[in-house]
Design a protein around this motif. Structure first.
Motif, PDB file in Angstrom:
ATOM      1  N   ALA A 269      40.125  34.343  55.749  1.00 17.91           N
ATOM      2  CA  ALA A 269      40.418  35.192  54.527  1.00 17.91           C
ATOM      3  C   ALA A 269      41.856  34.478  53.854  1.00 17.91           C
ATOM      4  O   ALA A 269      41.749  34.298  52.514  1.00 17.91           O
ATOM      5  CB  ALA A 269      41.133  36.750  54.919  1.00 17.91           C
ATOM      6  N   VAL A 270      42.704  33.878  54.697  1.00 17.88           N
ATOM      7  CA  VAL A 270      43.900  33.143  53.683  1.00 17.88           C
ATOM      8  C   VAL A 270      43.147  32.054  53.265  1.00 17.88           C
ATOM      9  O   VAL A 270      43.770  32.004  52.120  1.00 17.88           O
ATOM     10  CB  VAL A 270      44.883  32.588  55.096  1.00 17.88           C
ATOM     11  CG1 VAL A 270      45.865  31.650  54.381  1.00 17.88           C
ATOM     12  CG2 VAL A 270      45.490  33.880  55.641  1.00 17.88           C
TER      13      VAL A 270
ATOM     14  N   ARG B 144      42.477  30.198  47.032  1.00 14.95           N
ATOM     15  CA  ARG B 144      41.495  29.565  45.780  1.00 14.95           C
ATOM     16  C   ARG B 144      41.883  30.602  44.781  1.00 14.95           C
ATOM     17  O   ARG B 144      41.357  29.927  43.510  1.00 14.95           O
ATOM     18  CB  ARG B 144      40.022  29.883  46.116  1.00 14.95           C
ATOM     19  CG  ARG B 144      39.302  29.044  47.350  1.00 14.95           C
ATOM     20  CD  ARG B 144      38.042  29.336  47.772  1.00 14.95           C
ATOM     21  NE  ARG B 144      37.648  28.579  48.800  1.00 14.95           N
ATOM     22  CZ  ARG B 144      36.375  28.792  49.362  1.00 14.95           C
ATOM     23  NH1 ARG B 144      35.509  29.650  48.995  1.00 14.95           N
ATOM     24  NH2 ARG B 144      35.943  28.214  50.395  1.00 14.95           N
ATOM     25  N   LYS B 145      42.285  31.835  44.771  1.00 17.22           N
ATOM     26  CA  LYS B 145      42.573  32.454  43.595  1.00 17.22           C
ATOM     27  C   LYS B 145      41.715  32.787  42.669  1.00 17.22           C
ATOM     28  O   LYS B 145      41.849  32.778  41.256  1.00 17.22           O
ATOM     29  CB  LYS B 145      43.867  31.656  42.860  1.00 17.22           C
ATOM     30  CG  LYS B 145      45.083  31.634  43.855  1.00 17.22           C
ATOM     31  CD  LYS B 145      46.304  31.084  43.271  1.00 17.22           C
ATOM     32  CE  LYS B 145      47.312  30.796  44.211  1.00 17.22           C
ATOM     33  NZ  LYS B 145      48.407  30.332  43.621  1.00 17.22           N
ATOM     34  N   ASP B 146      40.554  33.195  43.099  1.00 18.72           N
ATOM     35  CA  ASP B 146      39.427  33.648  42.108  1.00 18.72           C
ATOM     36  C   ASP B 146      39.046  35.043  42.619  1.00 18.72           C
ATOM     37  O   ASP B 146      39.027  35.086  43.994  1.00 18.72           O
ATOM     38  CB  ASP B 146      38.244  32.543  41.861  1.00 18.72           C
ATOM     39  CG  ASP B 146      37.380  32.511  43.294  1.00 18.72           C
ATOM     40  OD1 ASP B 146      36.505  33.279  43.414  1.00 18.72           O
ATOM     41  OD2 ASP B 146      37.668  31.413  43.936  1.00 18.72           O
ATOM     42  N   PRO B 147      38.385  35.878  41.810  1.00 18.74           N
ATOM     43  CA  PRO B 147      38.305  37.253  42.225  1.00 18.74           C
ATOM     44  C   PRO B 147      37.070  37.181  43.202  1.00 18.74           C
ATOM     45  O   PRO B 147      37.230  37.968  44.085  1.00 18.74           O
ATOM     46  CB  PRO B 147      37.585  37.802  40.930  1.00 18.74           C
ATOM     47  CG  PRO B 147      38.268  37.116  39.787  1.00 18.74           C
ATOM     48  CD  PRO B 147      38.404  35.550  40.151  1.00 18.74           C
TER      49      PRO B 147
ATOM     50  N   ALA C  45      35.924  38.485  48.767  1.00 19.11           N
ATOM     51  CA  ALA C  45      35.359  38.321  50.229  1.00 19.11           C
ATOM     52  C   ALA C  45      36.351  38.080  51.162  1.00 19.11           C
ATOM     53  O   ALA C  45      36.289  38.561  52.469  1.00 19.11           O
ATOM     54  CB  ALA C  45      34.905  36.682  50.236  1.00 19.11           C
ATOM     55  N   ALA C  46      37.633  37.839  51.097  1.00 18.31           N
ATOM     56  CA  ALA C  46      38.760  37.835  51.918  1.00 18.31           C
ATOM     57  C   ALA C  46      39.347  39.203  52.138  1.00 18.31           C
ATOM     58  O   ALA C  46      39.400  39.632  53.394  1.00 18.31           O
ATOM     59  CB  ALA C  46      40.139  37.181  51.161  1.00 18.31           C
ATOM     60  N   LEU C  47      38.954  40.276  51.141  1.00 22.18           N
ATOM     61  CA  LEU C  47      39.151  41.726  51.752  1.00 22.18           C
ATOM     62  C   LEU C  47      38.163  42.190  52.643  1.00 22.18           C
ATOM     63  O   LEU C  47      38.450  42.762  53.547  1.00 22.18           O
ATOM     64  CB  LEU C  47      39.482  42.341  50.199  1.00 22.18           C
ATOM     65  CG  LEU C  47      40.403  42.360  49.378  1.00 22.18           C
ATOM     66  CD1 LEU C  47      40.262  42.877  48.017  1.00 22.18           C
ATOM     67  CD2 LEU C  47      41.962  42.636  50.104  1.00 22.18           C
ATOM     68  N   ALA C  48      36.978  41.815  52.431  1.00 18.50           N
ATOM     69  CA  ALA C  48      35.944  41.903  53.539  1.00 18.50           C
ATOM     70  C   ALA C  48      36.193  41.551  54.848  1.00 18.50           C
ATOM     71  O   ALA C  48      36.172  42.332  55.707  1.00 18.50           O
ATOM     72  CB  ALA C  48      34.450  41.503  52.723  1.00 18.50           C
ATOM     73  N   LEU C  49      36.734  40.415  55.015  1.00 23.86           N
ATOM     74  CA  LEU C  49      36.999  39.778  56.111  1.00 23.86           C
ATOM     75  C   LEU C  49      38.264  40.465  56.768  1.00 23.86           C
ATOM     76  O   LEU C  49      38.387  40.877  58.013  1.00 23.86           O
ATOM     77  CB  LEU C  49      37.647  38.307  55.900  1.00 23.86           C
ATOM     78  CG  LEU C  49      36.356  37.384  55.808  1.00 23.86           C
ATOM     79  CD1 LEU C  49      36.860  36.092  55.522  1.00 23.86           C
ATOM     80  CD2 LEU C  49      35.195  37.309  57.016  1.00 23.86           C
ATOM     81  N   LEU C  50      39.280  41.034  55.792  1.00 25.24           N
ATOM     82  CA  LEU C  50      40.451  41.686  56.539  1.00 25.24           C
ATOM     83  C   LEU C  50      40.200  43.075  56.876  1.00 25.24           C
ATOM     84  O   LEU C  50      40.917  43.732  57.508  1.00 25.24           O
ATOM     85  CB  LEU C  50      41.356  41.642  55.426  1.00 25.24           C
ATOM     86  CG  LEU C  50      42.265  40.283  55.078  1.00 25.24           C
ATOM     87  CD1 LEU C  50      43.132  40.421  53.965  1.00 25.24           C
ATOM     88  CD2 LEU C  50      42.896  39.555  56.278  1.00 25.24           C
ATOM     89  N   GLN C  51      39.106  43.752  56.222  1.00 18.50           N
ATOM     90  CA  GLN C  51      38.813  45.171  56.242  1.00 18.50           C
ATOM     91  C   GLN C  51      38.833  45.645  57.777  1.00 18.50           C
ATOM     92  O   GLN C  51      39.312  46.675  58.157  1.00 18.50           O
ATOM     93  CB  GLN C  51      37.516  45.503  55.399  1.00 18.50           C
ATOM     94  CG  GLN C  51      37.255  46.807  55.232  1.00 18.50           C
ATOM     95  CD  GLN C  51      35.994  47.085  54.388  1.00 18.50           C
ATOM     96  OE1 GLN C  51      35.351  45.964  53.853  1.00 18.50           O
ATOM     97  NE2 GLN C  51      35.620  48.218  54.255  1.00 18.50           N
ATOM     98  N   GLY C  52      37.931  45.068  58.467  1.00 18.45           N
ATOM     99  CA  GLY C  52      37.720  45.361  59.970  1.00 18.45           C
ATOM    100  C   GLY C  52      38.972  45.140  60.783  1.00 18.45           C
ATOM    101  O   GLY C  52      39.457  46.132  61.696  1.00 18.45           O
TER     102      GLY C  52
ATOM    103  N   LEU D 176      48.972  39.079  48.297  1.00 25.74           N
ATOM    104  CA  LEU D 176      48.114  38.395  49.320  1.00 25.74           C
ATOM    105  C   LEU D 176      48.251  36.806  48.833  1.00 25.74           C
ATOM    106  O   LEU D 176      48.378  35.961  49.822  1.00 25.74           O
ATOM    107  CB  LEU D 176      46.621  38.731  49.272  1.00 25.74           C
ATOM    108  CG  LEU D 176      46.425  39.994  49.953  1.00 25.74           C
ATOM    109  CD1 LEU D 176      44.838  40.322  49.891  1.00 25.74           C
ATOM    110  CD2 LEU D 176      46.864  40.076  51.365  1.00 25.74           C
ATOM    111  N   PRO D 177      48.271  36.401  47.701  1.00 28.43           N
ATOM    112  CA  PRO D 177      48.378  35.125  47.329  1.00 28.43           C
ATOM    113  C   PRO D 177      49.732  34.426  47.851  1.00 28.43           C
ATOM    114  O   PRO D 177      49.890  33.306  47.946  1.00 28.43           O
ATOM    115  CB  PRO D 177      48.407  34.969  45.733  1.00 28.43           C
ATOM    116  CG  PRO D 177      47.557  36.231  45.378  1.00 28.43           C
ATOM    117  CD  PRO D 177      48.005  37.360  46.277  1.00 28.43           C
TER     118      PRO D 177
END
Length: 100
Positions: free
Chosen positions: A8-9, A14-17, A22-29, A60-61
């Motif tokens: 996620a980090v 990468r700073k693109d939407p 994808a990072a948020l999806a990884l952090l969700q769980g 997050l960035p």
């Protein structure tokens, strides 16, 4: 450190939407499971997870360390759960009958 947090980090940097999504999806769980432990109720944990991830997007960035990111997310989630619990505990169940 859990691999999905490290990923996620890397995606956040990468700073693109699409990477952020994808990072948020990884952090969700991770945020959800922690919120379940603190909040105790599934609905509260789901609400907390959504609120924390949504409000965290602008910050997050700034994180380049998985450990620092997860500690921060846990702290925000814990505070949200405790605040929600406090507000619901003291909120009146029925409106007060005001006599005027």
């Amino acid at each position: 450190m859990r691999r999905e947090i490290e990923q996620a980090v890397q995606l956040i940097q990468r700073k693109d939407p699409k990477s952020l999504e994808a990072a948020l999806a990884l952090l969700q769980g991770t945020v959800f499971s922690f919120s379940m432990k603190v909040c105790g109720q599934r609905q509260d944990a789901e609400d907390t997870m959504q609120e924390v991830l949504l409000k965290s997007i602008p910050y997050l960035p700034k994180f380049d360390s998985p450990k620092v990111l997860i500690v921060w997310l846990y702290k925000v989630a814990k505070n949200h759960c405790l605040l929600s619990r406090r507000m619901s505990k003291f909120a009146p169940r029925k409106p007060f009958p005001w006599k005027g």
